[in-house]
Design a protein around this motif. Structure first.
Motif, PDB file in Angstrom:
ATOM      1  N   ILE A  40       0.828  -1.205   0.000  1.00 14.84           N
ATOM      2  CA  ILE A  40       0.000   0.000   0.000  1.00 14.84           C
ATOM      3  C   ILE A  40       0.864   1.257   0.000  1.00 14.84           C
ATOM      4  N   ILE A  41       2.010   1.218   0.675  1.00 17.67           N
ATOM      5  CA  ILE A  41       2.917   2.370   0.648  1.00 17.67           C
ATOM      6  C   ILE A  41       3.299   2.707  -0.791  1.00 17.67           C
ATOM      7  N   VAL A  42       3.617   1.695  -1.567  1.00 18.49           N
ATOM      8  CA  VAL A  42       4.014   1.903  -2.961  1.00 18.49           C
ATOM      9  C   VAL A  42       2.866   2.500  -3.771  1.00 18.49           C
ATOM     10  N   MET A  43       1.639   2.129  -3.421  1.00 22.41           N
ATOM     11  CA  MET A  43       0.477   2.589  -4.189  1.00 22.41           C
ATOM     12  C   MET A  43      -0.283   3.718  -3.511  1.00 22.41           C
ATOM     13  N   ALA A  44       0.280   4.334  -2.485  1.00 25.66           N
ATOM     14  CA  ALA A  44      -0.438   5.358  -1.712  1.00 25.66           C
ATOM     15  C   ALA A  44      -0.964   6.489  -2.586  1.00 25.66           C
ATOM     16  N   HIS A  45      -0.235   6.837  -3.615  1.00 23.60           N
ATOM     17  CA  HIS A  45      -0.667   7.933  -4.485  1.00 23.60           C
ATOM     18  C   HIS A  45      -1.932   7.589  -5.275  1.00 23.60           C
ATOM     19  N   LEU A  46      -2.322   6.308  -5.305  1.00 21.00           N
ATOM     20  CA  LEU A  46      -3.520   5.879  -6.030  1.00 21.00           C
ATOM     21  C   LEU A  46      -4.743   5.723  -5.121  1.00 21.00           C
ATOM     22  N   LEU A  47      -4.559   5.889  -3.818  1.00 16.99           N
ATOM     23  CA  LEU A  47      -5.657   5.676  -2.880  1.00 16.99           C
ATOM     24  C   LEU A  47      -6.748   6.727  -3.045  1.00 16.99           C
ATOM     25  N   THR A  48      -7.969   6.296  -2.756  1.00 20.18           N
ATOM     26  CA  THR A  48      -9.109   7.209  -2.730  1.00 20.18           C
ATOM     27  C   THR A  48      -9.657   7.219  -1.303  1.00 20.18           C
ATOM     28  N   TRP A  49     -10.620   8.102  -1.035  1.00 24.17           N
ATOM     29  CA  TRP A  49     -11.201   8.143   0.294  1.00 24.17           C
ATOM     30  C   TRP A  49     -11.931   6.856   0.633  1.00 24.17           C
ATOM     31  N   GLY A  50     -12.380   6.128  -0.354  1.00 23.39           N
ATOM     32  CA  GLY A  50     -13.019   4.836  -0.105  1.00 23.39           C
ATOM     33  C   GLY A  50     -12.057   3.794   0.439  1.00 23.39           C
ATOM     34  N   ASP A  51     -10.754   3.981   0.187  1.00 24.10           N
ATOM     35  CA  ASP A  51      -9.734   3.046   0.672  1.00 24.10           C
ATOM     36  C   ASP A  51      -9.287   3.340   2.101  1.00 24.10           C
ATOM     37  N   VAL A  52      -9.551   4.541   2.561  1.00 28.61           N
ATOM     38  CA  VAL A  52      -9.009   4.999   3.840  1.00 28.61           C
ATOM     39  C   VAL A  52      -9.447   4.143   5.035  1.00 28.61           C
ATOM     40  N   PRO A  53     -10.719   3.732   5.169  1.00 31.89           N
ATOM     41  CA  PRO A  53     -11.072   2.915   6.341  1.00 31.89           C
ATOM     42  C   PRO A  53     -10.233   1.643   6.451  1.00 31.89           C
ATOM     43  N   PHE A  54     -10.008   0.964   5.331  1.00 29.78           N
ATOM     44  CA  PHE A  54      -9.186  -0.245   5.361  1.00 29.78           C
ATOM     45  C   PHE A  54      -7.759   0.073   5.798  1.00 29.78           C
ATOM     46  N   VAL A  55      -7.191   1.119   5.246  1.00 27.52           N
ATOM     47  CA  VAL A  55      -5.815   1.501   5.578  1.00 27.52           C
ATOM     48  C   VAL A  55      -5.718   1.902   7.047  1.00 27.52           C
ATOM     49  N   LEU A  56      -6.695   2.636   7.554  1.00 21.98           N
ATOM     50  CA  LEU A  56      -6.680   3.031   8.959  1.00 21.98           C
ATOM     51  C   LEU A  56      -6.778   1.829   9.889  1.00 21.98           C
ATOM     52  N   ARG A  57      -7.644   0.861   9.550  1.00 21.39           N
ATOM     53  CA  ARG A  57      -7.734  -0.350  10.368  1.00 21.39           C
ATOM     54  C   ARG A  57      -6.424  -1.131  10.326  1.00 21.39           C
ATOM     55  N   LEU A  58      -5.805  -1.168   9.167  1.00 19.54           N
ATOM     56  CA  LEU A  58      -4.525  -1.870   9.030  1.00 19.54           C
ATOM     57  C   LEU A  58      -3.449  -1.222   9.895  1.00 19.54           C
ATOM     58  N   THR A  59      -3.362   0.100   9.868  1.00 21.20           N
ATOM     59  CA  THR A  59      -2.359   0.782  10.688  1.00 21.20           C
ATOM     60  C   THR A  59      -2.699   0.656  12.175  1.00 21.20           C
ATOM     61  N   LYS A  60      -3.978   0.621  12.510  1.00 22.68           N
ATOM     62  CA  LYS A  60      -4.388   0.419  13.904  1.00 22.68           C
ATOM     63  C   LYS A  60      -3.966  -0.970  14.372  1.00 22.68           C
ATOM     64  N   GLN A  61      -4.190  -1.992  13.549  1.00 25.18           N
ATOM     65  CA  GLN A  61      -3.787  -3.343  13.921  1.00 25.18           C
ATOM     66  C   GLN A  61      -2.276  -3.438  14.101  1.00 25.18           C
ATOM     67  N   ALA A  62      -1.537  -2.724  13.279  1.00 28.65           N
ATOM     68  CA  ALA A  62      -0.074  -2.759  13.373  1.00 28.65           C
ATOM     69  C   ALA A  62       0.423  -2.067  14.639  1.00 28.65           C
ATOM     70  N   SER A  63      -0.415  -1.262  15.271  1.00 28.77           N
ATOM     71  CA  SER A  63       0.002  -0.561  16.487  1.00 28.77           C
ATOM     72  C   SER A  63      -0.421  -1.296  17.759  1.00 28.77           C
ATOM     73  N   LEU A  64      -1.121  -2.408  17.614  1.00 26.54           N
ATOM     74  CA  LEU A  64      -1.574  -3.155  18.784  1.00 26.54           C
ATOM     75  C   LEU A  64      -0.414  -3.892  19.453  1.00 26.54           C
ATOM     76  N   PRO A  65      -0.520  -4.152  20.755  1.00 25.64           N
ATOM     77  CA  PRO A  65       0.546  -4.875  21.460  1.00 25.64           C
ATOM     78  C   PRO A  65       0.844  -6.219  20.792  1.00 25.64           C
ATOM     79  N   GLY A  66       2.106  -6.551  20.747  1.00 34.02           N
ATOM     80  CA  GLY A  66       2.530  -7.821  20.163  1.00 34.02           C
ATOM     81  C   GLY A  66       2.978  -7.721  18.721  1.00 34.02           C
ATOM     82  N   CYS A  67       2.679  -6.620  18.076  1.00 32.99           N
ATOM     83  CA  CYS A  67       3.114  -6.447  16.685  1.00 32.99           C
ATOM     84  C   CYS A  67       4.583  -6.020  16.689  1.00 32.99           C
ATOM     85  N   PRO A  68       5.401  -6.596  15.823  1.00 27.62           N
ATOM     86  CA  PRO A  68       6.827  -6.257  15.806  1.00 27.62           C
ATOM     87  C   PRO A  68       7.082  -4.774  15.522  1.00 27.62           C
ATOM     88  N   GLU A  69       8.170  -4.279  16.059  1.00 23.39           N
ATOM     89  CA  GLU A  69       8.523  -2.860  15.941  1.00 23.39           C
ATOM     90  C   GLU A  69       8.672  -2.428  14.487  1.00 23.39           C
TER      91      GLU A  69
END
Length: 135
Positions: A40-69
């Motif tokens: 998604i980082i590579v394709m960030a310039h192609l994202l639309t507002w419809g993609d944002v909820p998925f990306v936000l949930r993904l980044t939220k999951q990556a910030s949860l305890p137990g996820c590697p640094e």
């Protein structure tokens, strides 16, 4: 040890099997999150507002305890790319909190994402991962 959960006669064996399954689940989940973030980082310039909820949930999951640094750091990088890519086209009245809100299928109250495995609403209804939809 082969983990055939229903046929394990000893409770200790079952608990060991559950522990192994949990470890594998976590490792697979973290690998999938890492792969999605990198792509998604590579394709960030192609994202639309419809993609944002998925990306936000993904980044939220990556910030949860137990996820590697390293995954947490890449999720922060992804957030910056998304903000930069969408900063000039933000729809009026839409905030990240609006995009992230999920409602409980049982009672309609707000669902809190506190772990990668489950979500719990304000009325204590518990939902497994992917068992509820975004509206």
């Amino acid at each position: 040890m082969t983990c055939e959960f229903q046929t394990l006669p000893d409770c200790t064996d079952r608990l060991e099997c559950e522990h192994l399954a949990s470890q594998y689940f976590d490792a697979i989940s973290q690998a999938v999150i890492r792969i999605l973030i990198y792509h998604i980082i590579v394709m960030a310039h192609l994202l639309t507002w419809g993609d944002v909820p998925f990306v936000l949930r993904l980044t939220k999951q990556a910030s949860l305890p137990g996820c590697p640094e390293d995954v947490r750091m890449e999720a922060q990088r992804l957030s910056k790319h998304v903000v930069a890519a969408l900063s000039s086209v933000e729809p009026v009245g839409t905030t990240p909190d609006d995009l992230m809100s999920e409602s409980c299928p049982a009672c309609g109250s707000l669902i809190l994402l506190e772990s990668g495995a489950q979500a719990i609403c304000a009325n204590a209804h518990c939902w497994g991962r992917y068992s509820f939809e975004t509206h």
